[in-house]
Design an enzyme around this catalytic site. Structure first.
Site, short mmCIF file in Angstrom:
data_model
loop_
_atom_site.label_atom_id
_atom_site.label_comp_id
_atom_site.label_asym_id
_atom_site.label_seq_id
_atom_site.Cartn_x
_atom_site.Cartn_y
_atom_site.Cartn_z
N TYR A 36 -15.67 -74.00 -23.07
CA TYR A 36 -15.57 -75.42 -23.41
C TYR A 36 -16.92 -76.15 -23.24
O TYR A 36 -17.48 -76.67 -24.20
CB TYR A 36 -14.48 -76.01 -22.53
N ASP A 59 -21.01 -64.14 -23.22
CA ASP A 59 -19.62 -64.50 -22.90
C ASP A 59 -18.72 -63.30 -23.15
O ASP A 59 -18.78 -62.71 -24.23
CB ASP A 59 -19.19 -65.69 -23.79
N SER A 117 -18.93 -77.91 -9.16
CA SER A 117 -17.74 -78.74 -9.33
C SER A 117 -17.57 -79.71 -8.17
O SER A 117 -17.85 -79.39 -7.02
CB SER A 117 -16.53 -77.82 -9.39
N TYR A 122 -10.88 -71.45 -6.02
CA TYR A 122 -11.82 -71.81 -7.10
C TYR A 122 -12.92 -72.69 -6.53
O TYR A 122 -14.12 -72.44 -6.72
CB TYR A 122 -11.08 -72.55 -8.23
N LYS A 147 -17.28 -72.20 -5.82
CA LYS A 147 -18.39 -73.08 -6.19
C LYS A 147 -19.22 -73.43 -4.96
O LYS A 147 -20.45 -73.50 -5.02
CB LYS A 147 -17.85 -74.35 -6.86
N ASN A 159 -14.32 -84.35 -13.93
CA ASN A 159 -13.37 -83.69 -14.85
C ASN A 159 -13.78 -83.80 -16.31
O ASN A 159 -13.52 -84.83 -16.95
CB ASN A 159 -11.97 -84.28 -14.65
N LEU A 174 -5.28 -81.07 -17.46
CA LEU A 174 -4.44 -82.18 -17.91
C LEU A 174 -4.58 -82.50 -19.41
O LEU A 174 -3.57 -82.57 -20.12
CB LEU A 174 -4.75 -83.43 -17.06
N VAL A 213 3.86 -84.40 -14.65
CA VAL A 213 2.86 -85.06 -13.80
C VAL A 213 3.05 -84.50 -12.39
O VAL A 213 4.14 -84.61 -11.82
CB VAL A 213 3.07 -86.60 -13.80
C1 UD1 Z 1 -10.47 -79.28 -11.04
C2 UD1 Z 1 -11.73 -79.73 -10.39
C3 UD1 Z 1 -12.82 -79.85 -11.41
C4 UD1 Z 1 -12.94 -78.57 -12.18
C5 UD1 Z 1 -11.63 -78.24 -12.83
C6 UD1 Z 1 -11.71 -76.91 -13.52
C7 UD1 Z 1 -10.98 -81.14 -8.55
C8 UD1 Z 1 -10.97 -82.50 -8.01
N1 UD1 Z 1 -11.55 -81.00 -9.76
O1 UD1 Z 1 -9.99 -80.31 -11.82
O2 UD1 Z 1 -14.02 -80.12 -10.76
O3 UD1 Z 1 -13.93 -78.70 -13.16
O4 UD1 Z 1 -10.65 -78.14 -11.83
O5 UD1 Z 1 -10.46 -76.52 -14.00
O6 UD1 Z 1 -10.52 -80.21 -7.96
N2 UD1 Z 1 -2.15 -82.62 -13.88
C9 UD1 Z 1 -0.84 -82.92 -14.10
N3 UD1 Z 1 -0.13 -82.13 -14.96
C10 UD1 Z 1 -0.68 -81.07 -15.63
C11 UD1 Z 1 -2.05 -80.78 -15.39
C12 UD1 Z 1 -2.76 -81.56 -14.51
O7 UD1 Z 1 -0.30 -83.88 -13.53
O8 UD1 Z 1 0.04 -80.38 -16.38
C13 UD1 Z 1 -2.91 -83.47 -12.96
C14 UD1 Z 1 -3.45 -82.71 -11.76
O9 UD1 Z 1 -2.52 -82.70 -10.70
C15 UD1 Z 1 -4.69 -83.55 -11.45
C16 UD1 Z 1 -5.15 -84.06 -12.80
O10 UD1 Z 1 -4.04 -83.94 -13.65
O11 UD1 Z 1 -4.34 -84.64 -10.66
C17 UD1 Z 1 -6.29 -83.27 -13.39
O12 UD1 Z 1 -5.97 -81.90 -13.32
P1 UD1 Z 1 -6.85 -80.79 -14.05
O13 UD1 Z 1 -7.14 -81.22 -15.43
O14 UD1 Z 1 -6.17 -79.48 -13.87
O15 UD1 Z 1 -8.22 -80.81 -13.30
P2 UD1 Z 1 -8.51 -80.79 -11.72
O16 UD1 Z 1 -7.64 -79.83 -11.05
O17 UD1 Z 1 -8.59 -82.17 -11.22
#
Ligand code: UD1
Length: 342
Positions: A13, A34, A128, A153, A157, A182, A203, A220
């Site tokens: 990405y 890659d 990260s 993970y 880092k 993010n 997300l 969520v």
């Molecule tokens: C994490 C790291 C980030 C890294 C990334 C790589 C942290 C704070 N950040 O991002 O630095 O680059 O992983 O993958 O740890 N969520 C939902 N439902 C879903 C998916 C996600 O509610 O189906 C929520 C998660 O609980 C979170 C937010 O969305 O609160 C973002 O999640 P995600 O996109 O997975 O990234 P992080 O885990 O924050």
């Protein structure tokens, strides 16, 4: 003459957006490495379609020292390396920690060794914000003490940065770790974006997959956190802004502007956005209602994290250009194009 930059994880990405940015706006010649375990070599076709340029791509595993050395030897005229390649799913890392430690750390160690051995020396590491863990003070600056990482993970880092710090003391390597918050969104053309081979788990890819009917619903992960609406807070940043920062970081090293051999910079927008707010922003730009439910908390998640941008804007003269709605707009444009492709 163009200057070669090796980009590991170049089909991924952030890697692919950085390669694209390099071709469009610099005289660097990106060289991609890659193994495509969680990315598609199609990224190189998409880049060719947008830019008319074919990027050289080595499909090798960086944990394989012999294969890695061969590529470095062939490209020892490169001026810098950006090391993106890594496994990166927080939840998955809790389930299979050894795969994460093994893959992320042995690839880093090979890459560092050959970076030095072949005199490439300018090294950008994809780090990260997750290594800050649960912080007691927001926003997070580079001075914020690192807490216990919440996931294997994140720990890879943290350890990765420590490995680099130790190695710059005994080599000619000069390094910058960029600690992303993010990364989301897609190139403005909508022709390239996040394309996980495995089921999406970050997300925004889940949001766009649900919106286009590829997944039934979004869960969520928790609405009982101590935040303004109970869902977690993150600092979402557009992938093109991240890509631009990498190029500025390479130039910073090449111009000899870095005073020490190692430094760290946060890459975020400085704005905290909750999961529910992001969903609302998406619904607004896509003009639809997203099917989502509230579920359990996810293991390894931190409650809230967003960045203090002072240092990176001073060092790299970099400021993020995209806001949350633009991020959602480009992510949605990309998903719609991807749906047409399928
Ligand atoms: C994490 C790291 C980030 C890294 C990334 C790589 C942290 C704070 N950040 O991002 O630095 O680059 O992983 O993958 O740890 N969520 C939902 N439902 C879903 C998916 C996600 O509610 O189906 C929520 C998660 O609980 C979170 C937010 O969305 O609160 C973002 O999640 P995600 O996109 O997975 O990234 P992080 O885990 O924050």
């Amino acid at each position: 003459m163009s200057k070669k930059v090796i980009v590991t994880g170049g089909c991924g990405y952030i890697g692919s957006h950085t390669i694209l940015e390099m071709i469009e706006n610099t005289d660097f010649e990106p060289i991609c490495i890659d193994n495509n375990i969680n990315s598609s070599p199609k990224a190189m076709d998409r880049i060719e379609k947008i830019t008319g340029k074919r990027v050289k791509h080595y499909a090798i595993d960086l944990c394989d020292a012999k294969a890695t050395e061969k590529v470095f030897k062939e490209n020892s005229d490169a001026v810098a390396i950006i090391h993106f390649a890594a496994l990166k799913a927080v939840g998955e890392s809790v389930e299979i920690p050894l795969e994460y430690y093994n893959n992320n750390l042995s690839s880093l160690s090979n890459v560092l060794r050959f970076t030095h051995q072949y005199g490439i020396d300018n090294f950008i590491f994809s780090s990260s914000c997750s290594l800050y863990g649960n912080v007691s003070e927001l926003p997070v600056s580079e001075e914020t003490p690192l807490n216990t990482p919440e996931s294997p993970y994140a720990n890879t880092k943290k350890i990765g940065e420590e490995i680099i710090q130790d190695y710059v003391k005994v080599s000619n390597v000069k390094a910058i770790s960029l600690r992303y918050f993010n990364p989301v969104g897609a190139h403005a053309s909508g022709l390239i974006g996040e394309d996980p081979i495995n089921k999406p788990n970050n997300l925004v890819p889940v949001v766009t997959a649900v919106a286009s009917g590829k997944m039934e619903k979004l869960t969520v992960f928790g609405d009982d956190y101590d935040t303004r609406d109970g869902s977690c807070i993150r600092d979402y940043i557009h992938v093109t802004d991240i890509a631009r920062a990498h190029i500025s970081a390479v130039n910073f090293l090449l111009e000899g502007k870095q005073e020490s051999n190692y430094d760290v910079l946060n890459l975020g927008t400085g704005n905290g956005v909750t999961v529910i707010e992001l969903i609302k922003a998406f619904e607004k730009v896509a003009q639809l209602k997203l099917n989502y439910v509230i579920g359990e908390r996810r293991g390894g998640d931190v409650v809230a994290v967003y960045s203090d941008n002072t240092k990176v804007s001073q060092y790299l003269q970099w400021t993020p250009e995209y806001g949350i709605e633009n991020m959602m707009e480009t992510a949605w444009k990309w998903q719609q194009n991807l749906n047409k492709e399928a």
